[in-house]
Design an enzyme around this catalytic site. Structure first.
Site, PDB file in Angstrom:
ATOM      1  N   GLU A 167       0.811  -1.226   0.000  1.00  0.00           N
ATOM      2  CA  GLU A 167       0.000   0.000   0.000  1.00  0.00           C
ATOM      3  C   GLU A 167       0.841   1.272   0.000  1.00  0.00           C
ATOM      4  O   GLU A 167       0.747   2.092   0.921  1.00  0.00           O
ATOM      5  CB  GLU A 167      -0.954   0.006   1.203  1.00  0.00           C
ATOM      6  CG  GLU A 167      -1.936  -1.131   1.182  1.00  0.00           C
ATOM      7  CD  GLU A 167      -3.007  -1.014   2.257  1.00  0.00           C
ATOM      8  OE1 GLU A 167      -2.920  -0.108   3.092  1.00  0.00           O
ATOM      9  OE2 GLU A 167      -3.932  -1.843   2.247  1.00  0.00           O
ATOM     10  N   GLU A 379      -5.013  -8.679   0.805  1.00  0.00           N
ATOM     11  CA  GLU A 379      -5.710  -8.404   2.072  1.00  0.00           C
ATOM     12  C   GLU A 379      -7.191  -8.192   1.795  1.00  0.00           C
ATOM     13  O   GLU A 379      -7.559  -7.585   0.786  1.00  0.00           O
ATOM     14  CB  GLU A 379      -5.200  -7.108   2.742  1.00  0.00           C
ATOM     15  CG  GLU A 379      -3.861  -7.228   3.405  1.00  0.00           C
ATOM     16  CD  GLU A 379      -3.398  -5.941   4.068  1.00  0.00           C
ATOM     17  OE1 GLU A 379      -4.240  -5.168   4.570  1.00  0.00           O
ATOM     18  OE2 GLU A 379      -2.172  -5.712   4.079  1.00  0.00           O
TER      19      GLU A 379
HETATM   20  C1  BG6 Z   1      -4.185  -2.188   5.399  1.00  0.00           C
HETATM   21  C2  BG6 Z   1      -2.811  -2.464   5.951  1.00  0.00           C
HETATM   22  O1  BG6 Z   1      -4.236  -0.847   5.072  1.00  0.00           O
HETATM   23  O2  BG6 Z   1      -5.279  -2.304   6.228  1.00  0.00           O
HETATM   24  C3  BG6 Z   1      -2.797  -3.223   7.253  1.00  0.00           C
HETATM   25  O3  BG6 Z   1      -2.001  -3.085   4.993  1.00  0.00           O
HETATM   26  C4  BG6 Z   1      -3.892  -2.682   8.151  1.00  0.00           C
HETATM   27  O4  BG6 Z   1      -1.522  -3.144   7.807  1.00  0.00           O
HETATM   28  C5  BG6 Z   1      -5.218  -2.974   7.471  1.00  0.00           C
HETATM   29  O5  BG6 Z   1      -3.895  -3.179   9.446  1.00  0.00           O
HETATM   30  C6  BG6 Z   1      -6.418  -2.544   8.265  1.00  0.00           C
HETATM   31  O6  BG6 Z   1      -6.314  -1.207   8.624  1.00  0.00           O
HETATM   32  P1  BG6 Z   1      -6.591  -0.746  10.094  1.00  0.00           P
HETATM   33  O7  BG6 Z   1      -6.358   0.715  10.105  1.00  0.00           O
HETATM   34  O8  BG6 Z   1      -7.994  -1.100  10.369  1.00  0.00           O
HETATM   35  O9  BG6 Z   1      -5.635  -1.515  10.940  1.00  0.00           O
END
Ligand code: BG6
Length: 478
Positions: A167, A379
């Protein structure tokens, strides 16, 4: 139940990031990262949480990977902490750091789990920030490549799938535009584009090195892709969607896949005086790397809506406002281009992220037609408050519903012709959400941990058993 099936070799997976799970922040020679430093600033994270202990994966990786094996996971995506390999960013390799990741990889392979390595998931050696400003200087490019080459050499026999950047759009936006991530700068637009240019060049050089060293391996970057929908059929809003996509999505994905910036946006940024300079050498490098990437990594969480954002609250044609209503003049998004109102058709999570399973299929089809690249969903997941009952159960039916709908849409995307290699949920165990502490949980495995401490014991949630069944049935039980 669905008639659809994922192929037998589909990589059902789950993902994590070093800073969010490992802890042991100073053990075995590890150096300080920009995040170790940033979280010391009061007010930056929820209840001042740091990753010093995180969920202690550093000491419990065997237990965690055994749980992955029990679930039947096919791939595990994790990131390497640059500061474990080079405590000061470069120089002498810290052998214990390499050994730790060697152990993780071997443990995965022991159970037939395919390791998928992210080189950079936001934790930059602080030494490089102190020395030359980290990503702000082009010096970072060679240090990044040097770090990557050490890892390729060490793990080339065992790791096939590699992700250069996690990201890039998020860590640069939050770091240089909204001050929520290190280095905590606000609205530093010119630097923001320069930092991104450096990251693109580091990615590109690394891809070329990779192909020399591991020709059979697969490499790409993971982009946080939030597709957008125009608010309605009014052309002015359709135009705002084009501007939004070019500026917020294709600015990154086009460079990874084509090796060039979207022309209209480059022109727009040039007029503003913030476009990065692209030398002819840069252009050749970016294009050469784009020809070599193997997949587009996508972190998918949500979609957005775009609406024209009038500069003066009236509209582009003054009194001839084609939308038929006066603009609000609200300064969200970018005045003169777009704003992002909420989507009345979608529910949101407890953290106000839209829940849009179909958006995942939309994202896959957009990438397939625009770039014709295979896709790795690196993800996707639901951040929620989870409760553990007195008898240690976690009934996360909301997470099952969320993931079930997303997997279904992914299977439809594959059925409709998208070449998707892997689906990694975020995350396997609960972990530290950068800005939200431990209250925002994502895992299949509950970790007894809050901002004050906790036993760090692991408990399987209901979603753990659900995903196990999904994997076993190649998705048929969706
Ligand atoms: C993504 C990242 O943006 O989203 C992760 O790659 C992150 O590292 C995940 O934890 C969820 O975001 P957040 O802010 O809810 O932890």
């Amino acid at each position: 139940m669905t008639e659809l099936r994922m192929p037998k070799d589909f990589l059902w997976g789950s993902a994590s990031a070093a800073y969010q799970i490992e802890g042991a922040h100073l053990e075995d020679g590890k150096g300080i990262s920009n995040w170790d430093e940033f979280v010391q600033i009061p007010g930056k994270t929820f209840k001042e949480t740091t990753g010093e202990v995180a969920v202690d994966h550093y000491h419990r990786y065997k237990e965690d990977i055994a749980l992955m094996a029990e679930m039947g996971l096919k791939t595990y995506r994790f990131s390497i902490a640059w500061t474990r390999i080079f405590p000061n960013g470069r120089g002498e390799v810290n052998e214990s750091g390499l050994e730790f990741y060697q152990n993780i990889i071997d443990e995965c392979l022991k159970y037939g789990i395919e390791p998928m390595v992210t080189l950079y998931h936001w934790d930059l050696p602080q030494a490089l920030v102190d020395e030359y400003g980290g990503w702000e200087s082009e010096q970072v490019i060679d240090d990044y490549v040097n770090y990557a080459v050490v890892l390729f050499e060490a793990f080339k026999e065992k790791v096939k799938y590699w992700i250069t950047m996690n990201e890039q759009n998020i860590f640069t936006t939050l770091g240089w535009m909204t001050a929520q991530h290190p280095p905590g700068k606000f609205d530093d637009e010119k630097m923001y584009y320069l930092v991104n240019h450096h990251a693109f060049l580091a990615h590109a050089k690394t891809v070329l090195k990779f192909k020399e060293m591991i020709p059979d391996g697969k490499i790409g970057a993971s982009f946080a892709y939030s597709p957008s929908y125009a608010i309605n059929a009014d052309p002015i809003h359709a135009m705002s969607k084009v501007d939004f996509d070019n500026l917020k999505n294709f600015w990154w994905m086009d460079v990874y896949a084509y090796g060039r910036y979207p022309k209209n946006t480059y022109r727009y940024l040039q007029k503003k005086g913030v476009a990065p300079t692209v030398t002819s050498e840069d252009a050749v490098l970016l294009e050469a790397a784009a020809k070599q990437i193997d997949f587009m990594g996508v972190n998918y969480y949500q979609t957005s809506v775009t609406e024209y954002n009038p500069l003066d609250g009236v509209g582009p044609y003054g009194e001839m406002n084609t939308s038929g209503k006066k603009g609000t003049g609200e300064i969200t998004g970018i005045p003169g281009l777009f704003k992002n109102p909420s989507n009345p058709h979608l529910e949101t999570t407890d953290w106000d992220w839209t829940i849009d399973p179909m958006g995942l299929r939309y994202a896959c089809k957009e990438i397939t037609s625009r770039y014709n690249l295979p896709i790795i969903i690196s993800e996707n997941g639901l951040g929620a408050f989870d409760d553990k009952t007195e008898d240690n159960q976690i009934h996360d039916d909301y997470r099952i519903a969320y993931l079930n709908a997303h997997v279904y849409e992914l299977m439809k995307a594959v059925d409709e012709g998208c070449d998707v290699w892997a689906y990694c949920t975020w995350s396997f165990t609960d972990l530290l959400s950068w800005l939200n502490g431990y209250q925002k949980r994502y895992g299949f495995v509950y970790v007894d941990r809050d901002e004050e401490g906790g036993s760090l014991d692991r408990y399987k949630k209901d979603s753990f058993y659900w995903y196990k069944d999904v994997i076993q049935s190649d998705g048929a039980m969706i």
